[in-house]
Design an enzyme around this catalytic site. Structure first.
Site, PDB file in Angstrom:
ATOM      1  N   HIS A 332       7.091  -8.938   1.186  1.00 54.54           N
ATOM      2  CA  HIS A 332       8.070  -8.381   0.267  1.00 54.54           C
ATOM      3  C   HIS A 332       7.538  -7.108  -0.378  1.00 54.54           C
ATOM      4  O   HIS A 332       6.352  -6.997  -0.691  1.00 54.54           O
ATOM      5  CB  HIS A 332       8.419  -9.401  -0.816  1.00 54.54           C
ATOM      6  CG  HIS A 332       9.354  -8.839  -1.840  1.00 54.54           C
ATOM      7  ND1 HIS A 332      10.495  -8.153  -1.495  1.00 54.54           N
ATOM      8  CD2 HIS A 332       9.304  -8.838  -3.190  1.00 54.54           C
ATOM      9  CE1 HIS A 332      11.104  -7.755  -2.604  1.00 54.54           C
ATOM     10  NE2 HIS A 332      10.406  -8.160  -3.642  1.00 54.54           N
ATOM     11  N   CYS A 381      10.858  -4.318   2.590  1.00 52.17           N
ATOM     12  CA  CYS A 381      12.067  -3.694   2.039  1.00 52.17           C
ATOM     13  C   CYS A 381      11.688  -2.486   1.176  1.00 52.17           C
ATOM     14  O   CYS A 381      10.588  -2.407   0.627  1.00 52.17           O
ATOM     15  CB  CYS A 381      12.852  -4.697   1.202  1.00 52.17           C
ATOM     16  SG  CYS A 381      13.453  -6.114   2.126  1.00 52.17           S
TER      17      CYS A 381
END
Length: 752
Positions: A332, A381
């Site tokens: 992440h 991301c």
């Protein structure tokens, strides 16, 4: 006629005969001519007082013909067995009926091979003796075969080859004959090693049958496209087995004495050696280097041209000696105000930049080391973190060339991963790993990865690779690493790196029943280890045996449903599966950095004898110390999971509804763990920066897949499948023996 039912086998209770044999006897009695059928057998048994059979017993047997699969004879044999009839008594009854076919089924008990021939590897010129000794009534005779051909004059219990030569290599078997039947010994494999130009003086004084390597692998200096052939030869009894290694990892298809690669590439370079082992001992061959160079291209140059090229060549050499910085990150992340942040798995919620690692700060640290090339491959991301309004003020980066950023997705977008059959791969990595070893300029390689990603309909309009580069030289990920003088700090770091990649030694476990199991280990990452087990020895009197590993430490992420599988992929391991030996059971251990104590687990063995329904079991506790990164003691700061982790194996006699009762039996509680535990299931930890999105069901190439963003929480709750349990290893030798056995067909009445 001989007496097939006499001896130890004759005293066997009839009810203990194997079911296939009882079914065959029943078929013969059901379709026998008058005077030799099941009613005649029952009448003779009653008249001789062997057992007492009432009219109602015979009526119940007779009524079996009304059932679709019913057999009066099978019902009668069961009655006889339940009332204490032995095999010897049944033989006497059948002899009274002169039922030759039924007696033939039981005649194998009349011959007993007490000494089986041994497989062995020997040196050419030695004297070799293969032995097969048997007992039988009234006497037995012998005939030796090499493969399917009779050996002239091979009619004694001992087959002597003096001197033995390489042409004698092969499979041998002995047929033992009595008046009424014959049986075969087990196959014995003979390997004859011919050491060219060498005498046997080096082997004088070695204990008989001692395992010894007589042919060592040789150094190889090859170019791309050449064939690699490595040979290792050993002598010993029992016959040696082989396993080749490269850089500490076992090689697939490396279980023979010769290891070959038809066309090598740079990836085949490394340190090779062979481990030779049998049921008693093992040895490692000498370690040799295989060097793979690229094919040189002939170019004609004048002296003036060479002079002009001299200075750039020096500059290039100095550039090549500058260190390379490379960071690959999958997980992440987010991006605020042009800065990229990697989010650790244990951050608070919500989290901000102070809780994360800034990629630009890492680049600055790399530049401080005067790196010649800096590559960042970020599979994460790049959306904005709405909880983080901090504007991070960083010191200015140096203006240097040779910086490459490969972002898995565009600014402000999400990165996705594919989940299929338990495998989770980022879309970026899925396509990147197919091209990692291509010898191309890194920006060219990334451009091709971007094109590959663009063809994937799963992510069209959702994810596209973004490349940023200031590359001023032709640099590739396949560039050789240049060794330079190292500081004390880097030497210490390299030592830690080496320690974090040390695997436990392969070992062999000998159980009281005579079964021997090999335990091997391979590293997928520095914190992920594969345990593979296989049965290397099974006594012939054992019909089937199964083994599995269980009782792992609470700190480890081990899903019992994914342990003891027949392929590495079933455990979730895809990266090293091609390098692991075949025909094993595989268990994947992750999160080794959390291991606080030595890695201790249990190997459970279950085995069965022919004709006995009860399953026997033995257990051995194994301590392999602290493997891989656990040696560095990096467990501080991690929370301990109170999860009992065991292996739910199908038909496991100790398993009693583990799903509904986590601690159904104290047998599952490891001696080094506390009983206040629950079933351990691995849940990958993914943190969420934005709203949780609905998972999108997709299909690609006809297979069902799930596409998920990098910051969606993913709970692994896969259904329980049938567990795979090990059977005796099937390899080329076993298959060849099976083929040879099928080729040895003799008429029932053939006499030697």
């Amino acid at each position: 006629m001989g007496e097939p039912g006499r001896g130890a086998a004759g005293a066997l209770p009839l009810r203990r005969l194997a079911q296939p044999l009882l079914r065959r006897l029943s078929e013969l009695l059901d379709r026998a001519v008058p005077g030799r059928g099941w009613r005649d057998l029952a009448q003779r048994a009653g008249s001789r007082g062997t057992v007492r059979l009432s009219p109602s017993d015979l009526e119940q047997c007779s009524l079996k013909v009304l059932e679709p699969e019913g057999s009066p004879s099978q019902s009668l044999l069961k009655l006889l067995g339940d009332r204490g009839c032995t095999v010897a008594e049944l033989v006497e009854l059948l002899q009274g009926l002169e039922h030759t076919e039924a007696l033939q089924c039981l005649s194998l008990a009349g011959i007993k091979i007490v000494v089986q021939p041994d497989s062995q590897a020997v040196l050419a010129g030695q004297v070799v003796k293969l032995c097969c000794w048997a007992t039988g009534h009234p006497f037995v005779r012998y005939q030796w075969f090499k493969q399917e051909k009779e050996i002239p004059h091979g009619t004694s219990p001992e087959l002597v080859l003096n001197p033995v030569n390489v042409n004698d290599s092969g499979f041998y078997i002995c047929r033992v004959n009595s008046e009424s039947s014959f049986v075969f010994s087990r196959w014995a494999r003979l390997e004859v090693c011919d050491v060219q130009g060498a005498s046997h003086e080096g082997f004088i004084g070695l204990p008989e049958n001692k395992l010894h390597i007589c042919i060592q692998p040789q150094l190889q200096n090859l170019t791309v496209g050449d064939a690699l052939v490595l040979e290792c030869g050993a002598v010993g009894n029992p016959i040696p087995h082989y396993q080749w290694f490269r850089n500490g990892f076992p090689l697939a298809n490396g279980s023979k004495n010769i290891y070959t690669v038809t066309s090598v590439d740079v990836e085949h370079q490394g340190t090779y050696w062979c481990r030779v082992f049998n049921d008693r001992e093992d040895q490692d061959s000498e370690k040799i280097e295989v060097i793979i160079g690229r094919k040189a291209m002939a170019v004609e140059c004048t002296e003036e041209e060479l002079s002009d090229l001299q200075e750039p060549a020096d500059l290039l050499e100095r550039s090549n000696h500058r260190p390379v910085g490379l960071l690959y990150y999958a997980g992440h992340g987010y991006e605020n105000y042009g800065n990229s942040f990697m989010v650790p798995v244990d951050v608070p919620n919500p989290y901000r930049s102070a809780n994360c690692l800034c990629v630009q700060n890492i680049l600055k640290l790399m530049q401080a080391k005067e790196t010649g090339l800096n590559v960042f491959l970020l599979d994460m991301c790049r959306k904005r973190n709405e909880y983080d309004d901090t504007i991070l003020i960083l010191d200015a980066l140096k203006v240097t060339a040779n910086i490459v950023f490969g972002y898995a997705t565009c600014q402000g977008a999400e990165a996705f991963e594919i989940q299929q059959s338990g495998l989770a791969n980022g879309i970026f990595m899925k396509f990147l790993k197919d091209r990692l070893l291509e010898d191309k300029k890194i920006t060219v390689l990334l451009d091709e990865v971007a094109e590959d990603m663009g063809k994937c309909h799963l992510t069209k309009g959702k994810q596209a690779l973004e490349i940023r580069s200031s590359l001023s030289e032709k640099r590739a990920l396949t560039d050789p690493i240049q060794q330079t003088a190292s500081s004390a700090e880097s030497l210490a770091r390299n030592l830690q790196w080496a320690k974090a990649h040390e695997l436990p030694e392969s070992m062999y476990l000998e159980f009281k029943c005579g079964v021997q199991i090999q335990l091997g280990f391979a590293a997928e990452f520095s914190n992920v280890m594969i345990i593979y087990t296989r049965i290397v020895k099974k006594p012939p009197e054992i019909a089937v045996c199964r083994a599995y590993v269980t009782d792992f430490a609470l700190d480890l992420d081990v899903d019992p449903k994914e342990a003891n599988k027949g392929t590495p992929e079933e455990t979730g391991s895809y990266l090293v599966s091609k390098d692991l030996p075949k025909h094993c059971l595989y268990t994947r251990l992750s999160s080794l950095q959390k291991l606080r104590e030595h890695l201790i687990f249990t190997v459970c063995l279950h085995y069965e004898y022919p004709g006995i329904e009860d399953t026997m079991d033995e257990r051995k506790e194994v301590n392999v110390g602290k493997p891989l990164i656990a040696k560095l003691g990096l467990h501080h700061g991690f929370k301990t999971k109170n999860c009992l982790q065991t292996c739910c194996v199908a038909n496991n006699p100790f398993h009693n509804q583990m799903e509904s009762s986590p601690v159904a039996s104290q047998y599952y509680i490891p001696s080094h763990c506390q009983p206040n535990s629950c079933p351990g299931v691995y849940h990958p930890n993914r943190m969420c920066a934005g709203n949780i999105r609905q998972l999108e069901a997709c299909s690609c190439s006809g297979t069902s897949r799930i596409l998920a963003t990098r910051h969606e929480v993913q709970n692994d709750s896969r259904p329980v499948g049938k567990s795979n349990v090990p059977v005796e290893t099937t390899d080329d030798t076993v298959e060849l023996e099976f083929l040879l056995s099928n080729s040895l067909r003799f008429p029932e009445q053939q006499q030697p």
